[in-house]
Design a protein around this motif. Structure first.
Motif, PDB file in Angstrom:
ATOM      1  N   PRO A   1      -5.008   2.075   6.820  1.00 45.26           N
ATOM      2  CA  PRO A   1      -3.972   2.727   5.997  1.00 45.26           C
ATOM      3  C   PRO A   1      -2.583   2.174   6.325  1.00 45.26           C
ATOM      4  N   HIS A   2      -1.791   1.912   5.278  1.00 46.42           N
ATOM      5  CA  HIS A   2      -0.426   1.398   5.454  1.00 46.42           C
ATOM      6  C   HIS A   2       0.396   1.785   4.227  1.00 46.42           C
ATOM      7  N   PRO A   3       1.718   1.887   4.375  1.00 45.21           N
ATOM      8  CA  PRO A   3       2.562   2.348   3.259  1.00 45.21           C
ATOM      9  C   PRO A   3       3.005   1.229   2.322  1.00 45.21           C
ATOM     10  N   VAL A   4       2.675  -0.008   2.597  1.00 47.17           N
ATOM     11  CA  VAL A   4       3.185  -1.125   1.803  1.00 47.17           C
ATOM     12  C   VAL A   4       2.394  -1.238   0.511  1.00 47.17           C
ATOM     13  N   PRO A   5       3.039  -1.266  -0.642  1.00 46.83           N
ATOM     14  CA  PRO A   5       2.309  -1.409  -1.909  1.00 46.83           C
ATOM     15  C   PRO A   5       1.620  -2.775  -1.994  1.00 46.83           C
TER      16      PRO A   5
END
Length: 991
Positions: free
Chosen positions: A290-294
């Motif tokens: 999981p990561h916040p980068v689109p």
């Protein structure tokens, strides 16, 4: 970046566009130009060229460059642009508080530009800080009101294209241009080579264009390093060029990787380097977690890095050099874990086995059953494509997974079967370990010894033998094999050894032989099956019996019983239901030349399923096939060989495939099919190259090649094979007799009876030294007898021929008996035609078609000679009668001409009786010397009255081939058909 001292190759279109933009800027027309492309294509070099052109044209130029290090520096690029106009602007930009909607210095710049045209040049806008990007976008909106041109370069993709690009509403009436730079073409790369290195070979420039993919920066740097090394751009220096290209590409990749600041992008880049094209980009992103980068931003960042290409809208990996540079900075444990996670994901989404196997090669053990299954399927696929090294890597990796003992043994056995061809020393070491530790019940020890023997390792059978030799088998195992064959007699110049030295020579792929058990003391295999005790069903006893059979094979191949630390090989067990024992015993009967039916029955029993379900062994079944060859059951042997070949193909055992093909080539030679033998030998060498062949088998393979070449009319190749040196170990094994025999056949075909007899005698001594008495194995006595006859030693010739006839009659097959009768007919001085008729009658019911054809030709020659003598005697009696009316030649004391030379194709020219008139002696027709050997044989058979179908069956050719040969005969002899051919062959007055 491309070095500035080199020209911009293949950029004429872009330079023309930029020149036009600068010209319009001087007229007050604003413009927005974006130069884009992958890193290294020369974007910034083109911008520097345009800035120089603008300065020369009186245009005011302001330039700046964005860098990854200043990506978080507010107004970093704006400060570079405005500092030449206002030296204090940078300090005010960096320390002034940020205000919403503030655009410091923009209005001042637009005011100054009204008095003079200005070109703003910004390099690498993909690294712009957010504040500078917002400032430049505001400038783009105001361009129509000022004579300003904005020239930028980027390595970004269409996703992260700035808002002033083509097709956006920000530019108003300003000209908006995007220049996408392509890589250099092949002609462009050639021009770069000429500019840096001078004239070059086409192969050099082609390789440079392929490895650099036409990226100008890489091309120029490679060429500069190549020139500094002092080498010329020639094809012989391609290897040096390859090393330089890998080094430069790796340096560019490392530089681009160091500029990639986003840790999520770095992780995705590493995941892409691991997975390549196996997984889609969204699946690759899941490996990072999981990561916040689109996803769009990740695509843009990776595309801007230049480390990956875009294929089908998704990032795709580069070559192996770039992938290695991307992954080499990772800790080894993290890298192995990433490969393992990628393999699990690929297995869940049903990626092809080859792809998953490649991931597992570099992954830590995953501890799941699917991993071993996938690696084994990848192993099979790699073998099908001919990638043996990759196949062995897959199975070696499978051994790192947790396996049950039996499954581990099977994997090691499968791996060793391939390594026997690629790395025989490693295979033997692996098999020795398996022999020491394998479980008896699975049959792995026997299979390991069997594979070792196929590879030429005779020590493996000794390794499996317990310390006490008598513990291997039953009570019969303790008995020495000295009572197996009766004491031999002296034959020719070779002495048969006594039973204490009983040995055998092999013609199988394992090329070994054996001694026959005493028929009075041993029963056949069928009797053993009826008396099998319960102990024989035990796996330990079954394995012991198999190991005894394999130990006998090893003893046959290479004798080392004279060594003090080597126990004698035990005899085969009396009572055994093992097919392996049956196969070896069948061969021992066959080479001793006794008990034909018993040998045939045992050979057939060798192919029966094992009662205990143990896997069948290859070597004993090859012995059984060889025994069936000697019993004239060639069709049955060929069917069993086809079964063995299919089984070896299923198991991907290249060494077994090669040996089975070699035995089948032997079968084809014995049955008169040399063309099929040559094809099988070529296929065998493709599976097991001669350079990998163990010395123990070199003589046997060489003999097969020599005889096949000779029978196929390639005498030059046969002589080359005969003169080829063999390893020293090959001169000490059982198969040496085969090469000696083949060399004798070659010398016989070259009309060198002295050399032929020497080779046949040596072959006989070697075979008798190994206890091989049966003339069906190699008819060395008959050929030695014919050579002695050609040299005038009729006493030795008759002795050898009669000895072979006696042994062939004891064995009882049509092939052996017919060949012996044929040789006796050649060397005897009386009733030659009757002997030849007996040989033809015997061989007509045998599979030995070559011997049958020769017998028919010899019979035709003998009958022709007899007819000529009868005609000469009749004419002589009419012209010069004696007082009592008897012809002079009819007296018992009259002298007859010598018989036709043995070993030559019989034909016209047989000498007439002494005293006959010269014009009555037979002479060949005028065109006879022009006939080829094939036409010669066909003509003799046709003159004897055989039809085309009969001739075709006799010579093993098609009817059409017979018709073509006869047409050539008629043309060369200048005759019109068979009647004239018969007249020519029968001599004067139809004699």
């Amino acid at each position: 970046m491309a070095p500035p001292d080199l020209p911009l190759l293949e950029r004429d279109r872009e330079k023309a566009v930029l020149s036009a933009v600068i010209g319009e800027l001087r007229s007050g027309r604003p413009a927005l130009v974006t130069v884009t492309g992958q890193p290294g294509l020369g974007q910034n070099e083109l911008l520097r060229w345009a800035a120089g052109q603008a300065k020369d044209g009186g245009v005011h130029v302001l330039s700046a460059r964005a860098t990854p290090a200043e990506h978080e520096l507010r107004y970093g690029v704006v400060a570079q642009l405005l500092t030449p106009e206002d030296r204090d602007m940078a300090s005010r930009l960096f320390v002034a508080p940020q205000r919403p909607g503030g655009l410091p210095g923009l209005n001042h710049l637009l005011t100054a530009c009204r008095d003079r045209p200005t070109l703003l040049v910004v390099h690498d806008v993909q690294w712009l800080d957010p504040a500078s990007l917002r400032w430049l976008e505001a400038l783009a909106r105001r361009l129509p009101r000022a004579p300003v041109a904005l020239l930028t370069s980027t390595t970004g993709t269409a996703i992260d294209r700035p808002e002033w690009s083509v097709g956006t509403p920000l530019t108003g009436l300003a000209s908006t241009i995007e220049l996408a730079l392509p890589p250099l073409t092949a002609s462009g790369v050639a021009a770069a080579v000429r500019a840096v290195c001078g004239p070059a070979d086409a192969a050099f420039t082609e390789y440079l264009a392929e490895t650099t993919r036409g990226v100008p920066a890489v091309v120029h740097e490679v060429l500069h390093r190549f020139t500094r090394a002092g080498r010329a751009p020639r094809a012989e220096h391609v290897e040096h060029l390859r090393a330089l290209t890998a080094e430069v590409v790796g340096d560019h990749a490392a530089r681009a990787l160091s500029e990639l600041r986003d840790p999520v992008a770095v992780d995705v880049l590493r995941a892409l380097a691991v997975c390549g094209d196996l997984l889609d980009f969204p699946l690759v992103c899941t490996l990072v977690g999981p990561h916040p980068v689109p996803e769009a931003r990740l695509r843009a960042a990776l595309g801007a890095s230049g480390l990956l290409t875009t294929r089908g809208g998704s990032p795709s990996g580069h070559d192996a050099v770039v992938r290695a540079r991307i992954l080499e900075e990772m800790p080894a444990a993290d890298r192995a874990d990433l490969y393992a996670r990628a393999a699990r994901l690929a297995q869940r989404v049903a990626v092809a086995d080859q792809g998953i196997a490649e991931l597992l090669l570099r992954a830590r053990p995953v501890g799941a059953p699917w991993a071993v299954d996938t690696l084994r399927r990848g192993f099979a696929a790699a073998l099908r494509s001919g990638r043996r090294d990759r196949a062995t890597a897959y199975l070696t990796r499978a051994l790192d997974e947790p396996l049950r003992a039996e499954e581990r043994g099977r994997v090691e056995l499968q791996l060793a079967s391939v390594q026997m061809v690629t790395a025989p020393v490693a295979a033997e070491r692996r098999l020795h370990g398996l022999i020491r530790s394998a479980d008896t019940r699975a049959g792995l020890r026997s299979q390991a010894v069997d594979l070792c023997i196929l590879g030429g390792d005779t020590r493996a059978a000794r390794l499996a033998q317990p310390a006490a030799p008598g513990t291997l088998g039953t009570a019969a195992a303790a008995r020495a094999p000295d009572d197996a064959v009766p004491r031999a007699e002296r034959v020719g110049d070779a002495v048969k050894p006594s039973a204490s030295r009983d040995r055998a020579v092999s013609g199988a792929a394992t090329a070994s032989g054996g001694t026959a058990p005493d028929p009075a003391s041993r029963n056949d295999f069928g009797h053993h099956l009826g008396n099998t005790g319960s102990a024989d069903n035990d796996a330990i006893v079954s394995e012991r019996h198999e190991l005894i059979a394999l130990l006998r094979v090893a003893r046959f191949l290479r004798h080392d019983e004279t060594c003090l630390d080597v126990h004698p090989a035990p005899a085969l067990p009396e009572h055994s239901h093992s097919p392996a024992v049956a196969g070896v015993r069948a061969w021992e009967h066959a080479v001793a030349g006794v008990h034909l039916e018993t040998s045939r029955r045992l050979a057939r029993a060798a192919f029966a399923p094992d009662p205990g379900g143990r896997p069948p062994l290859v070597t004993p079944r090859l012995f059984a096939c060889r025994a069936l060859l000697l019993t004239d059951d060639g069709d049955e042997a060929e069917a069993h060989l086809a079964t063995l070949l299919n089984e070896a193909h299923r198991q991907r055992a290249a060494i077994a495939i090669a040996h089975v093909l070699a035995v089948r080539a032997d079968l084809h030679i014995r049955h008169g099919r040399p063309d099929a033998a040559a094809r099988d030998l070529a296929a065998a060498e493709a599976e097991l190259p001669l350079t990998r062949l163990h010395p123990l088998f070199v003589p046997y393979w060489a003999s097969l090649n020599l005889v096949a070449d000779l029978l196929n009319g390639r005498a030059d190749r046969a002589r080359e094979v005969a003169s080829r040196p063999v390893p020293s170990l090959a001169e000490e094994c059982a198969t040496t007799a085969y090469l000696l025999f083949a060399r004798g056949v070659l010398a016989r075909s070259e009309d060198d009876p002295h050399r032929a007899r020497a080779h046949f005698r040596a072959c006989g001594r070697w075979m008798l030294h190994y206890g091989c008495v049966n003339p069906a194995v190699l008819p060395w006595r008959s050929l030695a007898a014919e050579s002695a006859h050609a040299l005038g030693d009729d006493e030795e010739a008759l002795r050898l021929a009669r000895e072979e006839l006696r042994l062939a009659a004891r064995w009882g097959t049509r092939s052996a008996l017919g060949r012996a009768e044929l040789s006796l007919a050649v060397v005897c001085g009386e009733n030659r035609a009757e002997h030849f008729r007996a040989a033809v009658a015997t061989l007509s019911e045998s599979p030995a078609r070559t011997a049958y054809t020769r017998a028919v030709l010899e019979l035709a020659s003998a009958e022709s000679a007899e007819a000529g003598r009868r005609t000469a005697l009749t004419l002589a009696s009419r012209r010069s009668p004696t007082a009592d009316g008897a012809a002079p030649g009819a007296h018992a004391g009259s002298t007859q001409g010598p018989p036709a030379p043995a070993g030559r194709s019989p034909g016209w020219g047989a000498p007439a009786p002494h005293g006959a008139a010269p014009h009555l002696r037979q002479r060949p027709p005028a065109g006879w010397p022009a006939l080829s050997p094939a036409e010669h044989e066909t003509a003799l058979l046709a003159a004897r009255g055989l039809g085309n179908r009969e001739i075709a069956a006799t010579l093993s050719v098609t009817t059409r081939a017979v018709e073509l040969r006869l047409s050539g005969v008629y043309r060369k002899l200048r005759i019109r058909g068979r009647e004239e051919l018969r007249a020519l062959s029968h001599g004067p007055e139809g004699g």
